[in-house]
Design a protein around this motif. Sequence first.
Motif, PDB file in Angstrom:
ATOM      1  N   TYR A  92     -17.212  -0.191   3.019  1.00 15.28           N
ATOM      2  CA  TYR A  92     -15.864   0.277   2.710  1.00 15.28           C
ATOM      3  C   TYR A  92     -14.958  -0.947   2.811  1.00 15.28           C
TER       4      TYR A  92
ATOM      5  N   THR B  90     -13.963   1.283  -2.358  1.00 20.74           N
ATOM      6  CA  THR B  90     -12.762   1.876  -1.784  1.00 20.74           C
ATOM      7  C   THR B  90     -12.933   3.388  -1.911  1.00 20.74           C
TER       8      THR B  90
ATOM      9  N   MET C 194      -0.012   1.035   9.681  1.00 18.85           N
ATOM     10  CA  MET C 194       0.587   1.048   8.344  1.00 18.85           C
ATOM     11  C   MET C 194       2.114   1.156   8.430  1.00 18.85           C
TER      12      MET C 194
ATOM     13  N   MET D 114      -6.354  -5.847   3.847  1.00 16.80           N
ATOM     14  CA  MET D 114      -5.805  -5.871   2.482  1.00 16.80           C
ATOM     15  C   MET D 114      -5.313  -7.277   2.133  1.00 16.80           C
TER      16      MET D 114
ATOM     17  N   TYR E  55       0.926   3.748   1.687  1.00 12.74           N
ATOM     18  CA  TYR E  55       1.299   4.288   3.012  1.00 12.74           C
ATOM     19  C   TYR E  55       2.536   3.605   3.603  1.00 12.74           C
TER      20      TYR E  55
ATOM     21  N   ASP F 287      -3.289   2.262  -4.102  1.00 11.67           N
ATOM     22  CA  ASP F 287      -4.306   2.437  -3.065  1.00 11.67           C
ATOM     23  C   ASP F 287      -5.073   1.118  -2.943  1.00 11.67           C
ATOM     24  N   SER F 288      -6.056   1.086  -2.066  1.00 11.87           N
ATOM     25  CA  SER F 288      -6.756  -0.180  -1.803  1.00 11.87           C
ATOM     26  C   SER F 288      -7.401  -0.726  -3.072  1.00 11.87           C
TER      27      SER F 288
ATOM     28  N   HIS G  98      -7.306   9.739  10.352  1.00  9.97           N
ATOM     29  CA  HIS G  98      -7.724  10.888   9.529  1.00  9.97           C
ATOM     30  C   HIS G  98      -8.623  11.851  10.293  1.00  9.97           C
TER      31      HIS G  98
ATOM     32  N   THR H 128      -5.529   7.741  -1.930  1.00  6.72           N
ATOM     33  CA  THR H 128      -4.081   7.904  -1.849  1.00  6.72           C
ATOM     34  C   THR H 128      -3.475   8.085  -3.243  1.00  6.72           C
TER      35      THR H 128
ATOM     36  N   GLU I 123     -11.466  10.293   4.018  1.00  7.60           N
ATOM     37  CA  GLU I 123     -11.682   9.834   5.397  1.00  7.60           C
ATOM     38  C   GLU I 123     -11.579  10.997   6.382  1.00  7.60           C
TER      39      GLU I 123
ATOM     40  N   HIS J 167       0.866  -1.188   0.000  1.00  3.46           N
ATOM     41  CA  HIS J 167       0.000   0.000   0.000  1.00  3.46           C
ATOM     42  C   HIS J 167       0.898   1.232   0.000  1.00  3.46           C
TER      43      HIS J 167
HETATM   44  P1  13P Z   1      -7.013   4.205  -0.008  1.00  9.81           P
HETATM   45  O1  13P Z   1      -8.378   3.795  -0.446  1.00  9.81           O
HETATM   46  O2  13P Z   1      -6.652   5.566  -0.480  1.00  9.81           O
HETATM   47  O3  13P Z   1      -6.009   3.169  -0.292  1.00  9.81           O
HETATM   48  O4  13P Z   1      -7.077   4.354   1.570  1.00  9.81           O
HETATM   49  C1  13P Z   1      -6.861   3.259   2.402  1.00  9.81           C
HETATM   50  C2  13P Z   1      -6.755   3.653   3.783  1.00  9.81           C
HETATM   51  O5  13P Z   1      -6.566   2.858   4.648  1.00  9.81           O
HETATM   52  C3  13P Z   1      -6.925   5.051   4.054  1.00  9.81           C
HETATM   53  O6  13P Z   1      -6.722   5.301   5.369  1.00  9.81           O
END
Ligand code: 13P
Length: 305
Positions: free
Chosen positions: A112, A128, A263, A64, A26, A40-41, A175, A215, A200, A24
């Motif tokens: 989500y 997502t 993360m 994930m 992050y 991203d996810s 967030h 992201t 978020e 990911h």
């Molecule tokens: P994304 O959907 O941008 O990957 O976000 C995942 C996430 O955990 C955001 O905090």
Amino acid sequence: MTVREIQDEILRLKKEKDIYILAHAYQKQSVLEIADAVGDSYGLSVHASQCSHQGVLMCGVRFMAETCKILCPDKKVWLANPMAGCPMAQQLDLEGLKKLKALYPGFTVVAYINTTALLKTGCDVCVTSASAEKICRALDSDHILFIPDPNLGHYVAQKIPEKTFAFYDGGCPRHKVATKDHVLKARSLHPNALLLVHPECIPQVTELADYVGSTTGIMDYAKKSTAREFVIGTENSIVEHLQFAHPDKKFYPLSSELTCMDMQLTTLMDIYNCLKGNGGEEIQLPENVIEKAGACIRRMIQLGG
Ligand code: 13P
Ligand code: SF4
């Protein structure tokens, strides 16, 4: 061993064992550098669904890795650091969802992707942050129960006023720390910077932003923009990644508290140990969970395009 030596060893081992490493965005810079795919996810789910390797190693958080296992049930899937969870994914269980559904009969349950595999078995479709608006629009239902993040939910709902939304009172604890005061302070410190935030974040933050997106959306926006300075309202690793990618531009964190400890747990040594067979966790899920949660995730990929 030095960072570079461990990275070289990881690259050798993953090739030898035919393991695809997903990370990911992050994750730490040193982890992104050894990954086969970063995203991203949503992007990671698509990569997992198309992967032809024998095994998949997820550098991210538990939901994930579960998503990977659901999309690649015949492959071995590992989570590099078994302690890396998403606190938001733990906010609602199946019993809680059952009670919530009873309050909103007839509503389509949109989950989500930051939820457990088990919870997904009680939902109709996953989304997502990158795909939520498109999917909620595409659903034939006009009544949507959006779980568990009300901030992403409200952000999507105000884009689709013709549909009725209900929410769960959850949300990303990381967030949520970003406030309007952080925005005002960042604007006064960096008057020429654009504010790019993740959905978020709370509505008082997203409504002041120049761009709201996942992201990957944030990273793409910063890449394509002709602006030179940006305040980033998502996990702070993105500030560093953007700075590496665009040394001619400047990136500032919206809040020093926007750090997701889960993360940031995964280290190069976790990945190395997992590839050596001395660490990580192989994800195991019951067949019925794979089947039911898989229907939700595949519907997301189909509607997300
Ligand atoms: P994304 O959907 O941008 O990957 O976000 C995942 C996430 O955990 C955001 O905090
Ligand atoms: Fe979960 Fe928030 Fe961390 Fe993302 S940033 S993994 S939503 S706790």
